[in-house]
Design a protein around this motif. Structure first.
Motif, short mmCIF file in Angstrom:
data_model
loop_
_atom_site.label_atom_id
_atom_site.label_comp_id
_atom_site.label_asym_id
_atom_site.label_seq_id
_atom_site.Cartn_x
_atom_site.Cartn_y
_atom_site.Cartn_z
N VAL A 1 0.82 -1.20 0.00
CA VAL A 1 0.00 0.00 0.00
C VAL A 1 0.85 1.26 0.00
CG1 VAL A 1 -1.82 1.24 1.23
CG2 VAL A 1 -1.82 -1.24 1.21
N ALA A 2 1.95 1.25 0.78
CA ALA A 2 2.80 2.44 0.83
C ALA A 2 3.38 2.73 -0.55
CB ALA A 2 3.93 2.24 1.85
N ALA A 3 3.80 1.68 -1.27
CA ALA A 3 4.35 1.89 -2.62
C ALA A 3 3.29 2.45 -3.55
CB ALA A 3 4.90 0.57 -3.16
N ALA A 4 2.05 1.93 -3.46
CA ALA A 4 0.98 2.43 -4.31
C ALA A 4 0.64 3.88 -3.98
CB ALA A 4 -0.26 1.55 -4.14
N LEU A 5 0.65 4.22 -2.69
CA LEU A 5 0.39 5.60 -2.28
C LEU A 5 1.48 6.54 -2.80
CD1 LEU A 5 -0.93 5.73 1.40
CD2 LEU A 5 -1.66 7.17 -0.49
N ARG A 6 2.74 6.09 -2.69
CA ARG A 6 3.83 6.93 -3.17
C ARG A 6 3.73 7.14 -4.68
NH1 ARG A 6 6.74 3.97 0.59
NH2 ARG A 6 7.53 2.56 -1.01
N HIS A 7 3.38 6.09 -5.41
CA HIS A 7 3.28 6.24 -6.87
C HIS A 7 2.10 7.16 -7.22
CE1 HIS A 7 3.99 5.24 -11.05
NE2 HIS A 7 2.69 5.11 -11.19
N THR A 8 1.00 7.04 -6.50
CA THR A 8 -0.13 7.93 -6.75
C THR A 8 0.26 9.37 -6.47
OG1 THR A 8 -1.64 6.14 -6.09
CG2 THR A 8 -2.56 8.35 -6.19
N GLY A 9 1.02 9.59 -5.40
CA GLY A 9 1.51 10.93 -5.10
C GLY A 9 2.42 11.46 -6.18
N ARG A 10 3.28 10.57 -6.72
CA ARG A 10 4.16 10.97 -7.81
C ARG A 10 3.35 11.36 -9.04
NH1 ARG A 10 8.58 13.27 -9.86
NH2 ARG A 10 9.54 12.13 -11.57
N VAL A 11 2.31 10.59 -9.34
CA VAL A 11 1.42 10.89 -10.47
C VAL A 11 0.81 12.28 -10.29
CG1 VAL A 11 -0.81 10.26 -11.48
CG2 VAL A 11 0.92 8.49 -11.08
N ALA A 12 0.32 12.56 -9.07
CA ALA A 12 -0.30 13.86 -8.81
C ALA A 12 0.72 15.00 -8.86
CB ALA A 12 -1.01 13.84 -7.46
N ASP A 13 1.94 14.77 -8.36
CA ASP A 13 2.97 15.80 -8.37
C ASP A 13 3.30 16.25 -9.79
OD1 ASP A 13 3.11 15.79 -5.66
OD2 ASP A 13 4.91 14.56 -5.54
#
Length: 845
Positions: free
Chosen positions: A742-754
């Motif tokens: 989940v942490a990896a998915a959250l980080r990737h989602t944050g990267r997408v948004a950034d």
């Protein structure tokens, strides 16, 4: 950029506006990032200066800064200097009681920061609108003007603040700027640099390295929220950092993680490097270099002495290690290692304008323009430290034949044996810390004049392991240095100072001697970080429930999101102990014991849990679909290829609520009910053309797990990968699963948004099997709370009738897409967010 004007600090800060659009600060949160350029940072600083004036803050008034490092901290610092206010920085970890005493002592008129009781929050400072610079030149304050009062201890004792003047800081900054000016034309090819900055800005060394020196190199500073070594490495690679700025303890933790990744011990790597050369080391340890990125080349250490074996380790791997020595009282540097003239074991050469001599007992004595005038409203402490015109540092050192300063230890911490011989704790601790069973140690003096060690063992080892480790350490020490007694520290870590991570040897020695007299509390048998204690406290789970066979899910009730928190704790306390995919695959308490190194029982062949396909897919998400070229491809492919194909199934798409997107800025988080496999292309069709290529839909992992299934046929693996890659290319899709990392998915989602993309998540987690709305997964609340994005809900109708669950072919029909007004959740908990979102869909628009 023209040469910086260093006639005064306000003028220097104002001149940074010439850097304009160059990146200044990057904040890397756990899941989202933020950045600002120098023009924006100076615009906010001038806005903060105007706000200070509006609040009646006059030159000379005290302003406290108490919070985490980042854009707001830098804005407040620059703005206060421009206004002439005296800064009172406090470490974010200091207690409210200590902060209260500091405020009373300094009579601060304003408290700014993240903590309760602050009159101005850092969020308010970060949100300031840009203001223009002054029309006239900023007056230069006299060198003796007080700049800040720095408190270096958060203990319960009476606060002691070091007074730092404008002249003190300029005396440090000018020789560094002059040296940079000599080499800057030759280094132009490598500029600008980026620095990963781990030292709090409340620390003077942190301010100089984070706020004042990077502009001289036209460079940016990265402030990470995570304290996990693996996340530091990811941040270094992602942001192409050139150097890490840290205290020795942080570099040591990072070294342990790096050695684990490279599959060697610290000593082995250094030995390889000495025998075979740097080029061989770069090739042999290329996995680590790839992980950190090829721009990373240096570690900058300050606040305490770095152990020689850590310096040797990174040098052997092909990295430069740059050290500095100084005190808060010297604003902060006395000596700095020249990047091109590094001498092993030395902390550098004296800065220009700094006079240094050694006392009769080897104490380092200093005087010069960088030396503080004393302690704030504490004449007794000032007189004791600043005697005979020299600052008595309390440190022992020597200067070699080349003029390099070598730090030998703290004067008051030197152990004097019963035979009258001096023993430096660093020497003893170095021998102890080289033992594989010892996590960390402190060497102190008992009242009997003996060398005594206080030790934290590696997780899972019995107390008897201490005797074996001491025997091996003593074999490497001189007779007068050998440890005569030892104690196990009762907590997971030895006490250290908040800002610099220095061992509090005096406090440890006091504990040892009180214990010898029977006054100290008994020591527990386990002296290492214990995940069980963390779990028991964090989720209120009694120890009796932590049976080896207990299930993490069914018996303990740990959700996948709880595992994220547990993994972060393991990373911080046992660096490199376990990666998130492996933790995700753990099923029982016994599995976690083995992963954390607690269990002394060897794992049977094949019994260690292997990382499942889902976590592996989630932690290896490619970023090529986010490239501008792919975004332009999608903008052309949607009307040319996707929409004609969609028309064969969906005869018409009715659209409502697009006006809610009219004045909305990307990125936003879209959420929708999940009706069929046609949901994503229909949503793309309903979006305004300018929004379409910026959509990033999240997909479940299960349809693609065969791609990593070694038991599946080659054709099945190829077909899963082909489907996955096509969805990435055409729709910018990525993977998301509550059962995976989940942490990896959250980080990737944050990267997408950034990067400006808008994630699309289906909170139900699966397609509806009957056309009705089903309960939302609790993870959606966690995503919304951590991503801090406006939420735009999308209601879909008619698609279940066109392509029902498990149907192979669609029945042509009409669909409707309705966009709701954006929803904001600034303070709600994840559970409250999940409930609110589900209520919106149940009630309707």
């Amino acid at each position: 950029m023209p040469p910086p004007r260093l006639s005064s600090l306000p003028e220097y800060i104002a001149s940074l506006a010439a850097l304009g659009r160059r990146p200044a600060i990057i904040e890397q949160g756990l899941y989202r990032g933020a950045s600002i350029d120098y023009g924006g940072l100076l615009g906010k600083a001038f806005a903060w200066r105007e706000e200070l004036r509006r609040r009646g803050v006059k030159p000379g008034d005290r302003v406290m800064l108490w919070g985490a490092s980042g854009i707001a901290w830098a804005t407040a610092f620059y703005g206060c200097v421009l206004q002439g206010a005296v800064l009172v920085p406090l470490d974010a970890s200091f207690s409210a009681g200590f902060a209260k005493r500091v405020r009373e002592q300094t009579e601060a008129v304003l408290l700014c920061g993240d903590h309760e009781g602050a009159e101005v929050s850092f969020a308010e400072i970060a949100a300031l609108a840009l203001a223009p610079g002054p029309e006239a030149a900023i007056p230069a304050p006299p060198p003796e003007t007080l700049l800040e009062i720095v408190y270096t201890s958060g203990a319960t004792s009476e606060p002691k603040g070091v007074m730092i003047t404008h002249g003190n800081l300029l005396a440090n900054l000018r020789p560094i700027a002059q040296e940079i000016g000599k080499y800057k034309p030759k280094a132009r090819l490598f500029l600008p640099l980026r620095f990963l900055h781990l030292i709090p800005l409340s620390h003077l060394f942190g301010q100089v390295m984070g706020l004042l020196i990077p502009p001289l190199l036209e460079s940016a500073v990265i402030y990470p929220e995570s304290q996990a070594p693996a996340q530091w490495a990811e941040t270094i690679h992602r942001h192409r950092a050139s150097a890490m700025i840290a205290v020795p303890q942080q570099i040591q933790i990072f070294s342990q993680w790096a050695a684990g990744l490279a599959g060697v011990t610290l000593g082995d790597a250094a030995s390889y490097g000495r025998r075979r050369g740097v080029m061989w080391s770069w090739w042999h340890f290329r996995k680590l270099h790839r992980r950190l990125g090829w721009k990373m080349w240096a570690f900058i250490s300050g606040g305490a002495a770095l152990a020689p074996e850590i310096e040797d380790f990174w040098k052997a791997l092909g990295y430069a290690v740059i050290q500095g020595y100084g005190l808060t009282e010297t604003a902060p540097a006395i000596a700095i290692t020249h990047p091109f003239k590094i001498r092993r074991g030395a902390v550098g050469r004296m800065l220009a304008g700094v006079e240094t001599k050694m006392g009769a007992d080897g104490e380092i004595l200093v005087r010069g323009g960088n030396v503080s005038p004393g302690y704030y409203r504490n004449a007794e402490a000032t007189q004791a430290a600043f005697a005979d015109g020299w600052l008595h540092t309390g440190d022992l050192g020597r200067i070699d034949e080349e003029g390099n300063l070598h730090f030998l230890g703290r004067k008051k911490e030197v152990i004097v044996t019963a035979d009258g011989l001096n023993v430096y704790p660093d020497d003893v601790e170095r021998a102890l810390n080289q033992q594989p069973d010892i996590a960390e140690s402190a060497a102190v003096e008992k009242k009997t004049g003996q060398v005594h060690s206080v030790v934290v063992l590696r997780p899972g080892l019995p107390p008897s392991a201490l005797d074996r480790a001491l025997a091996h350490a003593n074999a490497a020490l001189e007779p007068h240095q050998r440890v005569r007694g030892a104690s196990l520290w009762p907590e997971a870590q030895l006490p250290r100072t908040a800002s610099t991570g220095k061992l509090q040897r005096v406090a440890i020695a006091a504990w040892v001697n009180r214990r010898a007299e029977g006054d100290a509390p008994p020591v527990s048998a386990a002296g290492a970080a214990d995940w069980r204690a963390f779990v028991a406290q964090r989720w209120n789970i009694p120890n009796e429930r932590l049976r080896p066979e207990a299930s993490l899910d069914a018996d303990l009730g740990l959700s996948s999101l709880d595992r994220v928190e547990l993994w972060s704790w393991l990373e911080a306390h046992i660096p490199g102990a376990v990666d998130e995919p492996t933790l995700t695959a753990a099923r029982t308490v016994q599995d976690l014991d083995r992963l954390a190194g607690r269990s002394s029982v060897p794992t049977a062949a094949g019994s260690r849990p292997a990382a499942a396909a889902a976590p592996a897919l989630l932690t290896n998400q490619a970023e090529w679909p986010l490239r501008p070229s792919l975004r332009r491809f999608r903008a052309a492919a949607f009307p040319a290829l996707v929409f004609p194909a969609l028309y064969t199934a969906v005869s018409r798409v009715d659209i409502g609520g697009r006006e809610h997107l009219a004045n909305l800025q990307r990125p936003v988080l879209f959420i929708a009910n999940h009706q069929s496999l046609l949901d994503v292309p229909v949503i793309v069709r309903a979006l305004p053309a300018a929004w379409r290529p910026w959509l990033a839909p999240a997909m479940g992992v299960d349809p693609f797990a065969a791609a990593l299934d070694s038991h599946a046929s080659r054709w099945r693996r190829f077909r899963a990968w082909r489907r996955f890659e096509l969805l990435r290319a055409f729709f910018n899709a990525y993977l998301l699963s509550e059962r995976g990392a989940v942490a990896a998915a959250l980080r990737h989602t944050g990267r997408v948004a950034d990067l400006g993309f808008c994630p699309l998540i289906f909170p139900e987690g699966r397609r509806t099997p009957d056309g009705r709305l089903h309960p939302f997964r609790p993870g959606i609340g966690v995503f919304v709370a951590n991503l801090r994005l406006p939420v735009v809900p999308i209601r879909l109708n008619g698609l279940f009738e066109i392509l029902p669950y498990k149907a192979r072919w669609p029945r042509r029909g009409k669909a409707r897409v309705e966009f709701g007004a954006p929803l904001y959740f600034p303070h709600q908990s994840p559970d409250e967010i999940t409930t609110a979102l589900q209520t919106w869909f149940r009630i309707g628009l």
